[in-house]
Motif scaffolding. Structure first.
Motif, PDB file in Angstrom:
ATOM      1  N   LEU A  31       0.820  -1.213   0.000  1.00 38.22           N
ATOM      2  CA  LEU A  31       0.000   0.000   0.000  1.00 38.22           C
ATOM      3  C   LEU A  31       0.851   1.258   0.000  1.00 38.22           C
ATOM      4  O   LEU A  31       0.590   2.196  -0.746  1.00 38.22           O
ATOM      5  CB  LEU A  31      -0.921   0.011   1.230  1.00 38.22           C
ATOM      6  CG  LEU A  31      -1.783  -1.221   1.478  1.00 38.22           C
ATOM      7  CD1 LEU A  31      -2.607  -1.042   2.755  1.00 38.22           C
ATOM      8  CD2 LEU A  31      -2.702  -1.495   0.294  1.00 38.22           C
ATOM      9  N   VAL A  32       1.866   1.261   0.850  1.00 39.53           N
ATOM     10  CA  VAL A  32       2.707   2.452   1.036  1.00 39.53           C
ATOM     11  C   VAL A  32       3.856   2.420   0.032  1.00 39.53           C
ATOM     12  O   VAL A  32       4.578   1.429  -0.049  1.00 39.53           O
ATOM     13  CB  VAL A  32       3.250   2.519   2.470  1.00 39.53           C
ATOM     14  CG1 VAL A  32       4.146   3.737   2.654  1.00 39.53           C
ATOM     15  CG2 VAL A  32       2.097   2.543   3.475  1.00 39.53           C
ATOM     16  N   ALA A  33       4.016   3.483  -0.733  1.00 40.50           N
ATOM     17  CA  ALA A  33       5.038   3.529  -1.776  1.00 40.50           C
ATOM     18  C   ALA A  33       6.248   4.332  -1.328  1.00 40.50           C
ATOM     19  O   ALA A  33       6.117   5.358  -0.652  1.00 40.50           O
ATOM     20  CB  ALA A  33       4.454   4.148  -3.051  1.00 40.50           C
ATOM     21  N   SER A  34       7.440   3.862  -1.717  1.00 43.74           N
ATOM     22  CA  SER A  34       8.666   4.612  -1.480  1.00 43.74           C
ATOM     23  C   SER A  34       9.208   5.058  -2.839  1.00 43.74           C
ATOM     24  O   SER A  34       8.539   4.944  -3.850  1.00 43.74           O
ATOM     25  CB  SER A  34       9.683   3.739  -0.736  1.00 43.74           C
ATOM     26  OG  SER A  34       9.931   2.549  -1.473  1.00 43.74           O
ATOM     27  N   GLY A  35      10.418   5.566  -2.874  1.00 50.02           N
ATOM     28  CA  GLY A  35      10.993   5.986  -4.146  1.00 50.02           C
ATOM     29  C   GLY A  35      10.552   7.379  -4.546  1.00 50.02           C
ATOM     30  O   GLY A  35      10.215   8.218  -3.710  1.00 50.02           O
ATOM     31  N   THR A  36      10.514   7.632  -5.858  1.00 51.44           N
ATOM     32  CA  THR A  36      10.237   8.987  -6.349  1.00 51.44           C
ATOM     33  C   THR A  36       8.817   9.443  -6.055  1.00 51.44           C
ATOM     34  O   THR A  36       8.557  10.633  -5.931  1.00 51.44           O
ATOM     35  CB  THR A  36      10.492   9.059  -7.864  1.00 51.44           C
ATOM     36  OG1 THR A  36       9.700   8.053  -8.521  1.00 51.44           O
ATOM     37  CG2 THR A  36      11.960   8.832  -8.176  1.00 51.44           C
ATOM     38  N   MET A  37       7.880   8.486  -5.969  1.00 45.44           N
ATOM     39  CA  MET A  37       6.486   8.829  -5.642  1.00 45.44           C
ATOM     40  C   MET A  37       6.159   8.368  -4.223  1.00 45.44           C
ATOM     41  O   MET A  37       5.147   7.730  -3.974  1.00 45.44           O
ATOM     42  CB  MET A  37       5.533   8.197  -6.660  1.00 45.44           C
ATOM     43  CG  MET A  37       5.586   8.826  -8.027  1.00 45.44           C
ATOM     44  SD  MET A  37       5.029  10.558  -8.019  1.00 45.44           S
ATOM     45  CE  MET A  37       3.273  10.340  -7.719  1.00 45.44           C
ATOM     46  N   GLN A  38       7.040   8.714  -3.295  1.00 44.30           N
ATOM     47  CA  GLN A  38       6.924   8.257  -1.913  1.00 44.30           C
ATOM     48  C   GLN A  38       5.627   8.725  -1.262  1.00 44.30           C
ATOM     49  O   GLN A  38       5.243   9.881  -1.364  1.00 44.30           O
ATOM     50  CB  GLN A  38       8.107   8.773  -1.101  1.00 44.30           C
ATOM     51  CG  GLN A  38       8.107   8.291   0.350  1.00 44.30           C
ATOM     52  CD  GLN A  38       9.213   8.929   1.161  1.00 44.30           C
ATOM     53  OE1 GLN A  38       9.480  10.116   1.037  1.00 44.30           O
ATOM     54  NE2 GLN A  38       9.873   8.139   2.006  1.00 44.30           N
ATOM     55  N   THR A  39       4.941   7.793  -0.602  1.00 40.04           N
ATOM     56  CA  THR A  39       3.773   8.141   0.213  1.00 40.04           C
ATOM     57  C   THR A  39       4.049   7.900   1.692  1.00 40.04           C
ATOM     58  O   THR A  39       3.229   8.219   2.533  1.00 40.04           O
ATOM     59  CB  THR A  39       2.547   7.310  -0.194  1.00 40.04           C
ATOM     60  OG1 THR A  39       2.766   5.929   0.161  1.00 40.04           O
ATOM     61  CG2 THR A  39       2.296   7.395  -1.698  1.00 40.04           C
ATOM     62  N   GLY A  40       5.217   7.322   1.982  1.00 39.60           N
ATOM     63  CA  GLY A  40       5.586   7.033   3.360  1.00 39.60           C
ATOM     64  C   GLY A  40       6.798   6.139   3.407  1.00 39.60           C
ATOM     65  O   GLY A  40       7.504   5.967   2.413  1.00 39.60           O
ATOM     66  N   THR A  41       7.016   5.523   4.563  1.00 41.16           N
ATOM     67  CA  THR A  41       8.175   4.654   4.778  1.00 41.16           C
ATOM     68  C   THR A  41       7.736   3.369   5.460  1.00 41.16           C
ATOM     69  O   THR A  41       6.919   3.404   6.385  1.00 41.16           O
ATOM     70  CB  THR A  41       9.228   5.354   5.660  1.00 41.16           C
ATOM     71  OG1 THR A  41       9.665   6.552   5.006  1.00 41.16           O
ATOM     72  CG2 THR A  41      10.437   4.456   5.899  1.00 41.16           C
ATOM     73  N   ILE A  42       8.280   2.249   5.007  1.00 39.42           N
ATOM     74  CA  ILE A  42       8.051   0.955   5.646  1.00 39.42           C
ATOM     75  C   ILE A  42       9.258   0.620   6.511  1.00 39.42           C
ATOM     76  O   ILE A  42      10.401   0.739   6.072  1.00 39.42           O
ATOM     77  CB  ILE A  42       7.841  -0.160   4.593  1.00 39.42           C
ATOM     78  CG1 ILE A  42       6.574   0.118   3.775  1.00 39.42           C
ATOM     79  CG2 ILE A  42       7.753  -1.526   5.260  1.00 39.42           C
ATOM     80  CD1 ILE A  42       5.280   0.010   4.551  1.00 39.42           C
ATOM     81  N   VAL A  43       9.001   0.193   7.747  1.00 41.08           N
ATOM     82  CA  VAL A  43      10.077  -0.182   8.668  1.00 41.08           C
ATOM     83  C   VAL A  43       9.842  -1.611   9.155  1.00 41.08           C
ATOM     84  O   VAL A  43       8.715  -2.109   9.102  1.00 41.08           O
ATOM     85  CB  VAL A  43      10.141   0.784   9.868  1.00 41.08           C
ATOM     86  CG1 VAL A  43      10.429   2.198   9.403  1.00 41.08           C
ATOM     87  CG2 VAL A  43       8.862   0.731  10.697  1.00 41.08           C
TER      88      VAL A  43
END
Length: 351
Positions: free
Chosen positions: A284-296
């Motif tokens: 669901l949560v996107a990282s990279g150039t179109m970041q929507t958040g961070t997964i930890v």
């Protein structure tokens, strides 16, 4: 009450207590019907506003609905698969069976037996699909983007919830219990807030039964840290979209989750997300150039503190991730998309 002769799909709910599965049914049925699907529910614990059939109506299942070769029975639990198999295989009723799996663990022998006799299987995430040994369609859950949307005036949205409009807020919403990682969120805030006077935190959700003591321990921990006025426990609310609109950042700290809609709800509200790698969060949560958040990593306090701090300390990053999250949910996770994809599975079976 629906006329069984005009019902092409039956969605059983054989659990009286409200659960995530029941909530999914309640949200999806009106959308599926609005998209043209002739669907009705069967069983207890559902609103009277949903079209329903009676158990006596199952006697009509020997005859297919007009223009169709079969009806579809959409099960979401073992207890709903078994009667459908009996009706289809032993009683020879005109029935096809679909099953939605949300499990992210190895299935028991009994579950494998039942799933192996389905005509179609839907997985709610790629992680779930990896545990299935049969062909399946991956259809991720969606949310109501009309209900979850950004605040027109963020300061006003905060004031309406009775919190300080001059403060930025990071939130954690859901049931208050160890499985949900509420303690990880609280400990993160105890570490982060003392040197960030412009930030406060909101815990929204209910603690029940044995989890009440867990919540009380967290409140004591907050009080000892001198943060009782900045880490707010606001309890359970029916107007949860309004609370999302009071946030500047959302944290989903779960140690385990079947799917997990809270990151989507935050993203649809234009709020960036820090989430653990459980459930479907990484899908669901996107990282990279179109970041929507961070997964930890799950159950990793230090990683959560660092990822949360990175957003709290960077206004531009938060704003960009919020805009990206809003676009991502609108494009890929509106509940209409989920309903349409499920309807297409039904159409395939009925043909």
């Amino acid at each position: 009450m629906a006329d069984i002769r005009d019902v092409e799909v039956i969605a059983p709910n054989f659990k009286r207590r409200l659960s995530g599965v029941t909530s999914t049914i309640i949200q999806l049925i009106p959308i599926q019907r609005a998209l043209g699907q002739k669907i009705a529910v069967l069983g207890p614990g559902l609103p009277e506003s949903l079209p329903s059939i009676r158990f006596l109506d199952l006697l009509h299942l020997w005859k297919a609905p007009p223009g169709r070769r079969y009806r579809v029975w959409h099960a979401r639990r073992n207890v709903e698969m078994l009667p459908a198999i009996i009706m289809r295989d032993l009683l020879r009723m005109k029935l096809k069976i679909a099953f939605t799996s949300a499990s992210q663990r190895r299935h028991t022998g009994w579950s494998k037996f039942l799933i192996g006799r389905m005509d179609a299987v839907i997985a709610t995430s790629g992680k779930t699909a990896a545990y299935l040994e049969v062909p399946n369609d991956v259809i991720l859950h969606g949310i109501d983007t009309k209900r979850f949307h950004p605040a027109v005036d963020p300061a006003q949205a905060k004031a309406a919830r009775g919190v300080d409009p001059a403060q930025k807020f990071v939130g954690c919403f859901g049931r208050v219990r160890r499985q949900k990682g509420t303690d990880l969120f609280v400990d993160s805030m105890i570490a982060l807030l003392p040197c960030r006077p412009g930030w406060s935190a909101i815990v929204a959700g209910r603690a029940t039964g044995p989890h009440v003591a867990f919540e009380n321990e967290l409140k004591e921990r907050v009080a000892k840290a001198g943060l009782a006025e900045r880490i707010l426990f606001v309890g359970e609310h029916t107007n949860i979209p309004d609370w999302y609109r009071a946030l500047d950042l959302f944290v989903a700290p779960q140690r385990w989750e079947g799917f997990g809609l809270t990151p989507l709800e935050a993203m649809a509200t234009g709020v960036p997300v820090v989430a653990t790698d459980v459930g479907a969060f990484s899908e669901l949560v996107a990282s990279g150039t179109m970041q929507t958040g961070t997964i930890v990593p799950a159950d990793n306090l230090q990683a959560m503190v660092e990822a949360t701090a990175a957003f709290m300390d960077d206004d531009r990053r938060r704003t960009a991730a919020g805009v990206n999250g809003l676009a991502r949910t609108a494009a890929s996770f509106a509940i209409e998309g989920e309903a349409g994809a499920i309807n297409r599975v039904y159409e395939r079976l009925m043909r």
